[in-house]
Design a protein around this motif. Structure first.
Motif, PDB file in Angstrom:
ATOM      1  N   GLN A 138      15.688 -42.195 -10.986  1.00 10.43           N
ATOM      2  CA  GLN A 138      14.468 -41.971 -11.422  1.00 10.43           C
ATOM      3  C   GLN A 138      13.598 -40.589 -11.117  1.00 10.43           C
ATOM      4  O   GLN A 138      13.402 -40.847  -9.616  1.00 10.43           O
ATOM      5  CB  GLN A 138      12.978 -43.055 -11.268  1.00 10.43           C
ATOM      6  N   PHE A 139      13.133 -40.184 -11.598  1.00 13.76           N
ATOM      7  CA  PHE A 139      12.143 -38.775 -11.270  1.00 13.76           C
ATOM      8  C   PHE A 139      11.130 -39.054  -9.565  1.00 13.76           C
ATOM      9  O   PHE A 139      10.330 -40.051  -9.641  1.00 13.76           O
ATOM     10  CB  PHE A 139      10.689 -38.186 -11.956  1.00 13.76           C
ATOM     11  N   GLY A 140      11.425 -38.730  -8.655  1.00 15.56           N
ATOM     12  CA  GLY A 140      10.966 -39.315  -7.216  1.00 15.56           C
ATOM     13  C   GLY A 140      10.950 -39.594  -6.565  1.00 15.56           C
ATOM     14  O   GLY A 140      10.326 -40.608  -5.571  1.00 15.56           O
TER      15      GLY A 140
ATOM     16  N   HIS B 292      15.186 -48.533  -9.151  1.00 15.46           N
ATOM     17  CA  HIS B 292      15.579 -46.682  -9.075  1.00 15.46           C
ATOM     18  C   HIS B 292      15.955 -46.133  -9.799  1.00 15.46           C
ATOM     19  O   HIS B 292      15.982 -44.993  -9.964  1.00 15.46           O
ATOM     20  CB  HIS B 292      15.878 -46.085  -7.900  1.00 15.46           C
ATOM     21  N   VAL B 293      16.802 -46.748 -10.839  1.00 17.31           N
ATOM     22  CA  VAL B 293      18.087 -46.499 -11.666  1.00 17.31           C
ATOM     23  C   VAL B 293      17.904 -46.517 -13.118  1.00 17.31           C
ATOM     24  O   VAL B 293      16.660 -47.153 -13.560  1.00 17.31           O
ATOM     25  CB  VAL B 293      19.756 -47.235 -11.224  1.00 17.31           C
TER      26      VAL B 293
ATOM     27  N   TYR C 279      13.865 -40.611  -5.074  1.00 17.09           N
ATOM     28  CA  TYR C 279      15.015 -39.942  -4.211  1.00 17.09           C
ATOM     29  C   TYR C 279      15.371 -40.149  -2.850  1.00 17.09           C
ATOM     30  O   TYR C 279      15.977 -41.218  -1.870  1.00 17.09           O
ATOM     31  CB  TYR C 279      15.540 -38.687  -4.348  1.00 17.09           C
ATOM     32  N   LYS C 280      13.815 -39.965  -3.116  1.00 16.21           N
ATOM     33  CA  LYS C 280      13.441 -40.897  -0.621  1.00 16.21           C
ATOM     34  C   LYS C 280      13.118 -42.268  -0.690  1.00 16.21           C
ATOM     35  O   LYS C 280      14.349 -42.673   0.277  1.00 16.21           O
ATOM     36  CB  LYS C 280      11.961 -40.469  -0.269  1.00 16.21           C
ATOM     37  N   ASP C 281      13.123 -43.079  -1.423  1.00 14.11           N
ATOM     38  CA  ASP C 281      13.175 -44.674  -1.544  1.00 14.11           C
ATOM     39  C   ASP C 281      15.282 -44.622  -1.316  1.00 14.11           C
ATOM     40  O   ASP C 281      15.227 -45.947  -1.019  1.00 14.11           O
ATOM     41  CB  ASP C 281      12.701 -45.031  -2.712  1.00 14.11           C
ATOM     42  N   VAL C 282      15.600 -44.252  -2.076  1.00 16.46           N
ATOM     43  CA  VAL C 282      17.456 -44.411  -2.883  1.00 16.46           C
ATOM     44  C   VAL C 282      17.739 -43.947  -1.461  1.00 16.46           C
ATOM     45  O   VAL C 282      18.760 -44.826  -0.611  1.00 16.46           O
ATOM     46  CB  VAL C 282      17.960 -43.601  -3.762  1.00 16.46           C
ATOM     47  N   LYS C 283      17.806 -42.612  -0.626  1.00 17.15           N
ATOM     48  CA  LYS C 283      18.182 -42.687   0.445  1.00 17.15           C
ATOM     49  C   LYS C 283      18.177 -43.327   1.756  1.00 17.15           C
ATOM     50  O   LYS C 283      18.722 -43.749   2.423  1.00 17.15           O
ATOM     51  CB  LYS C 283      17.490 -41.512   0.873  1.00 17.15           C
ATOM     52  N   ALA C 284      16.235 -44.030   1.688  1.00 13.33           N
ATOM     53  CA  ALA C 284      16.180 -45.189   2.495  1.00 13.33           C
ATOM     54  C   ALA C 284      16.893 -46.965   2.725  1.00 13.33           C
ATOM     55  O   ALA C 284      17.416 -47.075   3.462  1.00 13.33           O
ATOM     56  CB  ALA C 284      14.824 -45.617   2.569  1.00 13.33           C
ATOM     57  N   LEU C 285      17.145 -46.688   1.196  1.00 12.21           N
ATOM     58  CA  LEU C 285      18.166 -47.982   1.228  1.00 12.21           C
ATOM     59  C   LEU C 285      20.097 -47.849   1.107  1.00 12.21           C
ATOM     60  O   LEU C 285      20.611 -48.369   2.232  1.00 12.21           O
ATOM     61  CB  LEU C 285      17.534 -48.058  -0.636  1.00 12.21           C
ATOM     62  N   LEU C 286      20.107 -46.065   1.000  1.00 14.17           N
ATOM     63  CA  LEU C 286      21.335 -46.240   1.833  1.00 14.17           C
ATOM     64  C   LEU C 286      21.533 -45.999   2.929  1.00 14.17           C
ATOM     65  O   LEU C 286      23.072 -46.595   3.675  1.00 14.17           O
ATOM     66  CB  LEU C 286      21.861 -44.859   1.198  1.00 14.17           C
TER      67      LEU C 286
ATOM     68  N   LEU D 277      27.522 -38.077  -3.291  1.00 15.21           N
ATOM     69  CA  LEU D 277      26.885 -36.736  -2.922  1.00 15.21           C
ATOM     70  C   LEU D 277      25.707 -36.633  -4.275  1.00 15.21           C
ATOM     71  O   LEU D 277      25.411 -38.055  -5.000  1.00 15.21           O
ATOM     72  CB  LEU D 277      27.832 -36.452  -4.751  1.00 15.21           C
ATOM     73  N   THR D 278      24.444 -35.888  -4.209  1.00 19.15           N
ATOM     74  CA  THR D 278      23.611 -35.403  -4.716  1.00 19.15           C
ATOM     75  C   THR D 278      23.824 -34.188  -5.629  1.00 19.15           C
ATOM     76  O   THR D 278      24.656 -33.888  -5.285  1.00 19.15           O
ATOM     77  CB  THR D 278      22.247 -35.582  -3.388  1.00 19.15           C
ATOM     78  N   ASP D 279      23.285 -34.886  -6.600  1.00 18.71           N
ATOM     79  CA  ASP D 279      23.063 -33.528  -7.543  1.00 18.71           C
ATOM     80  C   ASP D 279      21.104 -33.511  -7.996  1.00 18.71           C
ATOM     81  O   ASP D 279      20.600 -34.159  -8.502  1.00 18.71           O
ATOM     82  CB  ASP D 279      23.521 -33.924  -8.786  1.00 18.71           C
ATOM     83  N   PHE D 280      20.784 -31.932  -7.413  1.00 22.90           N
ATOM     84  CA  PHE D 280      19.529 -32.379  -7.665  1.00 22.90           C
ATOM     85  C   PHE D 280      19.080 -30.618  -9.190  1.00 22.90           C
ATOM     86  O   PHE D 280      18.618 -30.447  -9.081  1.00 22.90           O
ATOM     87  CB  PHE D 280      18.513 -31.537  -7.106  1.00 22.90           C
ATOM     88  N   THR D 281      20.118 -30.873  -9.708  1.00 30.00           N
ATOM     89  CA  THR D 281      20.078 -30.129 -11.333  1.00 30.00           C
ATOM     90  C   THR D 281      20.715 -31.925 -12.383  1.00 30.00           C
ATOM     91  O   THR D 281      21.089 -31.793 -12.624  1.00 30.00           O
ATOM     92  CB  THR D 281      21.046 -28.920 -10.738  1.00 30.00           C
TER      93      THR D 281
END
Length: 98
Positions: free
Chosen positions: A11-13, A85-86, A15-22, A40-44
């Motif tokens: 979901q837009f915005g 978040h998905v 990523y920071k929450d997901v990064k903390a979970l990771l 891997l992350t893709d921001f496009t």
């Protein structure tokens, strides 16, 4: 050798929450039979994408890893938080030839 990619459209915005979970699961062995694993992350494109990529000697090894890792209560609890978040996901299973 097989390469398994689990691709999640976030979901837009979020990523920071997901990064903390990771960070919470770093060092935990949720898929124990993987020879190697990376994120891997893709921001496009349409939205943010997160790709989990893992290598396995065989499909049987991959299935065994799924059964042991996903059966753990810690993993199930973590995944409940992650999937909030998905937007969507899909899986690619590729066989290396060389």
């Amino acid at each position: 050798m097989y390469v398994v990619r689990d691709i999640f459209r976030l979901q837009f915005g979020h990523y920071k929450d997901v990064k903390a979970l990771l960070k919470e699961v770093q060092g935990k062995d949720f898929i124990p039979n993987a020879k190697s694993m990376r994120m891997l992350t893709d921001f496009t494109g349409d939205s943010y994408r997160l790709v989990f990529e893992a290598e396995f000697d065989s499909l049987a090894s991959y299935e065994k890893g799924l059964q042991s890792g996903m059966g753990e209560k810690d993993w199930q609890k973590w995944y409940e938080q992650f999937k909030k978040h998905v937007i969507s996901s899909y899986r690619e299973i590729l066989k290396t030839e060389i």
